[in-house]
Design an enzyme around this catalytic site. Structure first.
Site, PDB file in Angstrom:
ATOM      1  N   ASP A 120       0.914  -1.211   0.166  1.00 26.46           N
ATOM      2  CA  ASP A 120       0.123   0.067  -0.048  1.00 26.46           C
ATOM      3  C   ASP A 120       0.859   1.335   0.030  1.00 26.46           C
ATOM      4  O   ASP A 120       0.350   2.281   0.606  1.00 26.46           O
ATOM      5  CB  ASP A 120      -0.946   0.056   1.057  1.00 26.46           C
ATOM      6  CG  ASP A 120      -1.940  -0.929   1.223  1.00 26.46           C
ATOM      7  OD1 ASP A 120      -1.872  -1.806   0.044  1.00 26.46           O
ATOM      8  OD2 ASP A 120      -2.810  -1.263   2.121  1.00 26.46           O
ATOM      9  N   LYS A 142      -6.787  -4.546  -2.972  1.00 28.02           N
ATOM     10  CA  LYS A 142      -7.112  -5.315  -1.998  1.00 28.02           C
ATOM     11  C   LYS A 142      -8.137  -4.704  -1.252  1.00 28.02           C
ATOM     12  O   LYS A 142      -7.823  -3.708  -0.966  1.00 28.02           O
ATOM     13  CB  LYS A 142      -5.929  -5.869  -0.973  1.00 28.02           C
ATOM     14  CG  LYS A 142      -5.102  -4.809  -0.326  1.00 28.02           C
ATOM     15  CD  LYS A 142      -4.296  -5.608   0.578  1.00 28.02           C
ATOM     16  CE  LYS A 142      -3.465  -4.456   1.438  1.00 28.02           C
ATOM     17  NZ  LYS A 142      -4.258  -3.602   2.168  1.00 28.02           N
ATOM     18  N   CYS A 166      -2.147  -2.531   7.682  1.00 21.81           N
ATOM     19  CA  CYS A 166      -2.146  -3.520   6.417  1.00 21.81           C
ATOM     20  C   CYS A 166      -0.962  -4.630   6.529  1.00 21.81           C
ATOM     21  O   CYS A 166      -1.038  -5.610   6.172  1.00 21.81           O
ATOM     22  CB  CYS A 166      -2.352  -2.722   5.159  1.00 21.81           C
ATOM     23  SG  CYS A 166      -3.664  -1.869   5.073  1.00 21.81           S
TER      24      CYS A 166
HETATM   25  N1  TIU Z   1      -2.593   0.272   4.326  1.00 22.07           N
HETATM   26  C1  TIU Z   1      -2.960   0.421   5.519  1.00 22.07           C
HETATM   27  O1  TIU Z   1      -2.446   0.070   6.571  1.00 22.07           O
HETATM   28  N2  TIU Z   1      -4.409   1.084   5.684  1.00 22.07           N
HETATM   29  C2  TIU Z   1      -4.554   1.727   6.737  1.00 22.07           C
HETATM   30  O2  TIU Z   1      -5.871   2.107   6.838  1.00 22.07           O
HETATM   31  N3  TIU Z   1      -3.666   2.063   7.668  1.00 22.07           N
HETATM   32  C3  TIU Z   1      -3.908   2.905   8.677  1.00 22.07           C
HETATM   33  O3  TIU Z   1      -3.016   3.102   9.523  1.00 22.07           O
HETATM   34  N4  TIU Z   1      -5.075   3.578   8.970  1.00 22.07           N
END
Ligand code: TIU
Length: 224
Positions: A24, A129, A162
């Site tokens: 991400d 995802k 994530c």
């Molecule tokens: N990619 C991921 O970690 N999504 C989140 O929403 N992370 C947060 O720390 N909010």
């Protein structure tokens, strides 16, 4: 096997069966005006790992080992986003609503693109995802099995959300997991530190943790 100095003890990297997973590293989390900022976070901390993530990606490209890039992304009609997930956060800045970089966390929007410095190359695996974990509703397990992958090296954001969710999902599917600690980041330094500790605790209950330099040195020193 290539032994990588790691916590809680050396990680045995299997060079023929290892893939990198970059979680991400999309504008939504790293740049102002995206999903991360909409949740009330200071996103400035996260961009600091871009050089280390780029180095890690370059290392895997040189080795010719598979690379998976993930994006947390929902379909434009939100059919893959549970109402309970949409309802989180501040009204006006929720998933699917219009933000400074397009609709928040929606596939194809400017904010959903991986940052330029880490852009995937043709031939690399890129998955959207809908969950925090990389295995939920993505088909990536079957793709990795098809490639004979048994070992995963992790980087990306955020460490405790994530990245950790994906590592835990990977454990339940039988993968050996190594987190590169300077190529992952959180909006909360204490959460990053705690996550690293909990991954390596109990004999590596979630996996192994090592700095990028340790992986570099181990691969450089391995017989060709
Ligand atoms: N990619 C991921 O970690 N999504 C989140 O929403 N992370 C947060 O720390 N909010």
């Amino acid at each position: 096997m290539i032994p990588v100095p790691a916590r809680p003890y050396p990680f045995q990297l299997d060079p023929a069966h290892t893939a990198l997973v970059v979680i991400d590293m999309q504008r939504d989390f790293i740049e102002p005006g995206g999903f991360g900022a909409s949740l009330g976070n200071d996103v400035a901390l996260l961009e600091a790992i871009i050089p280390a993530a780029a180095e890690l990606i370059a290392l895997f490209r040189r080795q010719g080992w598979p690379i998976v890039h993930t994006r947390e992304a929902h379909q434009a009609d939100l059919s893959d986003c549970p109402p309970a997930k949409i309802a989180r956060g501040r009204p006006g800045l929720r998933i699917g609503e219009m933000g400074a970089m397009g609709r928040i966390l929606i596939a194809g929007e400017p904010g959903n693109q991986i940052v330029d410095a880490l852009a995937p190359l043709p031939g690399e695996i890129v998955i959207n995802k809908p969950g925090k974990g990389m295995f939920w509703a993505t088909g990536i397990h079957e793709t990795l099995q098809g490639l004979g992958i048994t070992h995963l090296v992790f980087a990306g954001v955020t460490t405790e959300v994530c990245v950790q969710t994906s590592m835990r999902e990977a454990n339940d599917r039988g993968y050996e997991c190594l987190l590169i600690e300077d190529a992952t980041e959180s909006y909360f330094p204490a959460f990053k530190a705690a996550t690293i500790e909990m991954i390596a605790a109990q004999g590596g209950i979630v996996g192994w943790v090592a700095p990028l330099a340790a992986l570099h040195l181990a691969i450089a020193g391995a017989p060709a």
